[in-house]
Enzyme design. Structure first.
Site, mmCIF file in Angstrom:
data_model
loop_
_atom_site.group_PDB
_atom_site.id
_atom_site.type_symbol
_atom_site.label_atom_id
_atom_site.label_comp_id
_atom_site.label_asym_id
_atom_site.label_seq_id
_atom_site.Cartn_x
_atom_site.Cartn_y
_atom_site.Cartn_z
ATOM 1 N N TYR A 49 -4.810 -23.610 -13.297
ATOM 2 C CA TYR A 49 -5.578 -23.643 -14.554
ATOM 3 C C TYR A 49 -6.890 -24.412 -14.341
ATOM 4 O O TYR A 49 -7.173 -24.908 -13.243
ATOM 5 C CB TYR A 49 -4.723 -24.257 -15.668
ATOM 6 C CG TYR A 49 -3.589 -23.341 -16.095
ATOM 7 C CD1 TYR A 49 -3.859 -22.124 -16.726
ATOM 8 C CD2 TYR A 49 -2.265 -23.663 -15.833
ATOM 9 C CE1 TYR A 49 -2.826 -21.264 -17.098
ATOM 10 C CE2 TYR A 49 -1.224 -22.805 -16.204
ATOM 11 C CZ TYR A 49 -1.517 -21.608 -16.834
ATOM 12 O OH TYR A 49 -0.501 -20.746 -17.192
ATOM 13 N N GLN A 66 13.878 -13.436 -16.796
ATOM 14 C CA GLN A 66 13.881 -12.191 -17.564
ATOM 15 C C GLN A 66 13.593 -12.351 -19.053
ATOM 16 O O GLN A 66 12.991 -11.475 -19.651
ATOM 17 C CB GLN A 66 15.224 -11.483 -17.379
ATOM 18 C CG GLN A 66 15.205 -10.539 -16.204
ATOM 19 C CD GLN A 66 16.555 -9.931 -15.964
ATOM 20 O OE1 GLN A 66 17.277 -10.345 -15.072
ATOM 21 N NE2 GLN A 66 16.921 -8.959 -16.758
ATOM 22 N N GLU A 81 -1.123 -25.414 -11.200
ATOM 23 C CA GLU A 81 -0.780 -24.004 -11.416
ATOM 24 C C GLU A 81 -2.010 -23.094 -11.484
ATOM 25 O O GLU A 81 -1.942 -21.963 -11.943
ATOM 26 C CB GLU A 81 0.070 -23.856 -12.690
ATOM 27 C CG GLU A 81 1.562 -23.783 -12.442
ATOM 28 C CD GLU A 81 2.205 -25.046 -11.863
ATOM 29 O OE1 GLU A 81 1.592 -26.137 -11.912
ATOM 30 O OE2 GLU A 81 3.313 -24.932 -11.316
ATOM 31 N N ARG A 129 -0.418 -33.316 -14.662
ATOM 32 C CA ARG A 129 0.330 -32.391 -13.788
ATOM 33 C C ARG A 129 -0.571 -32.023 -12.624
ATOM 34 O O ARG A 129 -1.570 -31.309 -12.779
ATOM 35 C CB ARG A 129 0.772 -31.158 -14.576
ATOM 36 C CG ARG A 129 1.727 -30.315 -13.775
ATOM 37 C CD ARG A 129 2.865 -29.808 -14.584
ATOM 38 N NE ARG A 129 3.813 -29.099 -13.730
ATOM 39 C CZ ARG A 129 4.418 -27.981 -14.062
ATOM 40 N NH1 ARG A 129 4.192 -27.435 -15.238
ATOM 41 N NH2 ARG A 129 5.261 -27.407 -13.241
ATOM 42 N N HIS A 153 -0.700 -19.723 -10.088
ATOM 43 C CA HIS A 153 -0.005 -18.523 -10.578
ATOM 44 C C HIS A 153 -0.317 -17.301 -9.720
ATOM 45 O O HIS A 153 0.460 -16.362 -9.664
ATOM 46 C CB HIS A 153 -0.374 -18.238 -12.032
ATOM 47 C CG HIS A 153 0.330 -19.147 -13.003
ATOM 48 N ND1 HIS A 153 1.626 -19.559 -12.831
ATOM 49 C CD2 HIS A 153 -0.091 -19.724 -14.150
ATOM 50 C CE1 HIS A 153 1.980 -20.338 -13.826
ATOM 51 N NE2 HIS A 153 0.946 -20.469 -14.642
HETATM 52 FE FE1 SF4 Z 1 14.655 -18.067 -18.158
HETATM 53 FE FE2 SF4 Z 1 17.128 -18.238 -19.109
HETATM 54 FE FE3 SF4 Z 1 16.661 -16.793 -16.920
HETATM 55 FE FE4 SF4 Z 1 16.545 -19.477 -16.883
HETATM 56 S S1 SF4 Z 1 18.348 -18.206 -17.236
HETATM 57 S S2 SF4 Z 1 15.067 -18.095 -15.986
HETATM 58 S S3 SF4 Z 1 15.672 -19.895 -18.872
HETATM 59 S S4 SF4 Z 1 15.877 -16.396 -18.949
#
Ligand code: SF4
Ligand code: NAP
Length: 718
Positions: A190, A363, A188, A238, A276
């Site tokens: 890092y 979100q 990712e 990872r 990222h």
């Molecule tokens: Fe994140 Fe929940 Fe949306 Fe999945 S459903 S991307 S866990 S906010």
């Protein structure tokens, strides 16, 4: 290292199943995995996810409750959010560390909680390198990343050697804290990835140059950690199987690294996809399910330790298929366990249709991380709030009416019924899901179907009385003798009729009419309003895949079992410039994106000056902006709408000139207005207690995250 100890770690990863004890639903997922010194009870792993709780010691009780809930849910192994081995490696100032005896005591709360439920927990050691958000950051070379404001200092050899020791010390302390292993974050973009790839590593000493030198740091870390923790401790690494950045590694180099890491002492190889800063989306909802698994499978051919697949895997059939086909030995999911802590037990018991599916919206999880807020989940507001948002069984069942079957109403009905209340859900339309029904048909948003499916199944299971086609009035609510009325009547799309000349012409339609398949548009279209829905509509109108909704028709779209065909992985990769060759020799697996011939000319317009889509979500907005750009949508900002005629739409451009955009159709995406007529007026004295939630409460910020949380919180308080 002795040959026998290396052999010890080489697990039985041949994907054959013991039929006598196998799970009838997903036999490969529930086959235990013998690691030589310990056994994982199934092939399902919760991947590392930064929640924000790990950064403050006073939140470790909440962190323990979060992991404990998922351990109860049946997962074999979980990986914590990133814990830095030293101060330079912090992701954020004063981020979580494992450096002192005090850290050990804090972390013991987490490990003890998990071990009560026959699950394993791994601490991820993450050194952020140049991705850290503070002035002490370091990297292989002093090259600033595009995603942080600070320029890193080039690590000296002494600095590198000290950091290797820091990793080893953190791992040793992790063992003392009761962890079953550590994951060394090498992907990712890092720190270790910043050494592995030429994208950042421009050194000419023993840590730079060809891949054998670039991987020295990572290999030294693994060797030092193995020496510090002994043989009976899990080490995951990872590994970035495809960097997706300029000057990223080619597959031969990734394989060389994987083999060396195995030799150095890694127990399980985990998959990382893309840096990222990559300009290719890797986890948002429009990435097809399991889009990168074949790169994992390529590495697996060259190593003998178990290999774990990751990214956009969210349902059991996809996970089972990966293990059954031998593409990986285990499957890691992170966000799906935020969405449903009991994912594994539901799969085990053949209840996949009751899984609350992660819709990959970012979100409430990743967007929160980038806003420095605690993570949670849009479809599960209890995630990371396990001790605060509690759905206690009621001792005093009440008669509850929920009016409105959108996600706010369904969430309220679900939690109220879960707690033992007697719930009736009224919906004026013949379909549950509200505004989600418009989101689900956007190409690349097919996951939204799953949320509607989840709620329908849960409400049915909990015995909620569902009354479709029922327009409720105040008298009905009074007659029903309800003790609580939850008004979740949502919103209606804002109409421009009476506000804009020509808005009543037949070629002017609302987004709701378009996305329900009721009305269609021509070859040139103007979209009024460039909020989330204006973008969604523009993507739908220009997408290359998916059947036109007016051809499918409203009845098909209402069928809860209907699922549109998502974009194929190969077509999606071509659009985004990702190779389809798993043995890629192009840098970072990138290729030139396929040029897209627009299928329709779309103008996306807003009155506000400046960039379109600036209000879209942090981690996914750029994908929407890139999509409409590559699909030829013409973006128009700072206009005033004059009138709509049969020729098109007249606007005043930012220079003050009147201009005609010749279009066949206009789609209005100008926001929404709340529907609140059921709420009591001042002076009314209804018997029931009324609660207003979701879009009905606040249309201006109509937001599914708030709607679902509103519903859950109100129902938790009744
Ligand atoms: Fe994140 Fe929940 Fe949306 Fe999945 S459903 S991307 S866990 S906010
Ligand atoms: P929105 O984000 O409020 O956007 C509505 C747009 O309409 C505004 O950009 C506004 O732009 C314009 N507008 C408002 N009143 C107008 C008027 N009278 N005449 C002409 N234009 C007008 O609403 P939305 O797009 O309907 O989205 C609703 C909610 O869902 C939002 O919270 C959004 O975040 C969310 N959502 C998000 C996504 C996503 O992130 N991909 C997708 C769908 C929905 P101007 O005033 O500049 O003209």
């Amino acid at each position: 290292m002795s040959a026998s100890s290396t052999e010890n770690r080489k697990a039985s990863s041949n994907n054959t199943i013991n039929t006598a004890q196998s799970n009838e639903h997903y036999p490969h997922l529930f086959e235990p995995l013998d690691l030589g010194f310990t056994t994982l009870k199934n092939r399902l792993v919760m991947g590392s996810m930064h929640t924000g709780l790990e950064d403050r010691f006073y939140n470790y009780g909440k962190l323990a409750a979060y992991f404990e809930e998922r351990a109860k849910g049946g997962v074999a192994m979980m990986i914590t959010g990133g814990i830095s081995p030293n101060r330079e490696g912090w992701l954020l100032p004063a981020g979580g560390t494992m450096n002192t005896k005090m850290d050990v005591i804090n972390h013991q709360r987490v490990t003890r909680a998990v071990h009560k439920h026959d699950s394993k927990i791994i601490m991820q050691i993450l050194h952020s390198g140049r991705y850290g958000y503070h002035p002490f950051i370091v990297s292989s070379s002093p090259i600033k990343s595009p995603i942080t404001p600070f320029k890193p200092r080039k690590m000296t050899i002494k600095n590198i050697e000290q950091t290797v020791e820091d990793y080893a010390r953190s791992a040793k302390l992790a063992k003392q804290a009761g962890y079953d292993g550590v994951e060394i974050m090498g992907s990712e973009g890092y720190l270790l990835n910043q050494f592995l790839s030429r994208h950042v590593n421009q050194r000419s000493d023993q840590y730079g140059g060809d891949i054998n030198s670039r991987m020295k740091f990572a290999v030294d870390v693994v060797k030092a950690v193995r020496k510090a923790v002994g043989e009976d401790f899990i080490i995951l690494f990872r590994l970035s199987v495809i960097d997706l950045v300029k000057d990223g590694n080619v597959m031969d180099e990734v394989i060389t690294v994987a083999k060396a890491l195995e030799e150095a002492g890694v127990t399980i190889m985990n998959t990382g996809i893309g840096w990222h800063e990559a300009r290719v989306p890797t986890i948002v909802t429009s990435v097809p399910r399991a889009a990168f698994v074949d790169f994992t499978a390529e590495i697996k051919k060259h190593i003998s330790i178990p290999m774990m697949a990751a990214n956009r895997i969210n349902m059991p059939e996809t996970a089972e298929d990966i293990v059954a086909r031998g593409q990986a030995d285990m499957v890691q999911m992170a966000r799906p366990f935020l969405a449903d802590a009991h994912w594994v037990n539901k799969a085990k018991n053949g209840q996949a249709d009751r899984i609350n599916t992660c819709i990959a919206c970012n979100q409430a999880c990743l967007d929160h991380t980038f806003e420095n807020k605690r993570s949670t989940c849009l479809v599960n507001p209890q995630a990371c709030y396990e001790t605060e948002l509690v759905y206690k069984k009621t001792k005093n069942p009440q008669k509850v009416a929920v009016v409105g079957g959108g996600v706010a109403g369904m969430s309220a009905a679900h939690v109220a019924a879960l707690r033992g209340h007697e719930v009736t859900l009224f919906e004026a339309r013949d379909i549950l899901g509200g505004q989600f029904n418009y989101a689900k048909v956007i190409p690349g948003k097919e996951e939204f179907f799953e949320t509607i499916r989840y709620y329908i199944n849960e409400l049915e299971h909990l015995g909620v009385e569902i009354k479709l086609n029922t327009k409720v009035d105040k008298a009905m609510l009074e007659d029903g003798k309800f003790q609580h009325v939850v008004v979740a009547t949502g919103v209606v799309p804002r109409s421009l009729e009476g506000k804009l000349e020509g808005a009543d012409l037949p070629q002017v339609i609302s987004y709701a009419e378009l996305l329900s398949g009721e009305k269609s548009v021509g070859d040139t279209v103007a979209v009024i309003g460039a909020g989330g829905i204006g973008f969604d509509v523009s993507e739908y109108l220009t997408a290359r895949h998916g059947q036109p909704l007016d051809e499918l028709g409203p009845e098909t779209l209402k069928d809860p079992s209907y699922r549109p065909e998502p974009q194929s992985v190969s077509e999606w990769r071509e659009e985004w410039g990702v190779t389809n060759d798993t043995n890629y020799q192009s840098d970072g697996g990138l290729i030139r994106p396929e040029g897209i011939k627009p299928i329709r000319q779309v103008y996306l317009m807003q009155r506000t000056k400046g960039r379109l889509g600036s209000g879209l979500n942090k981690t996914s907005g750029w994908v929407h902006r890139a999509h409409i750009k590559s699909h030829g949508v013409i973006q128009v900002a700072g206009v005033q709408y004059e009138k709509i005629t049969n020729e098109g739409i007249w606007v005043t451009n930012p220079q003050g000139q009147s201009q005609l955009l010749r279009v066949d159709s206009v789609v209005v995406c100008a926001g929404q207005e709340s529907v609140v007529e059921l709420m009591p007026n001042v002076g009314d004295a209804p018997d029931a207690q009324y609660h207003l939630i979701g879009g009905a409460k606040l249309a201006a910020e109509l937001d599914a995250k708030r709607a679902i949380r509103d519903g859950a919180e109100v129902a938790a308080s009744i």
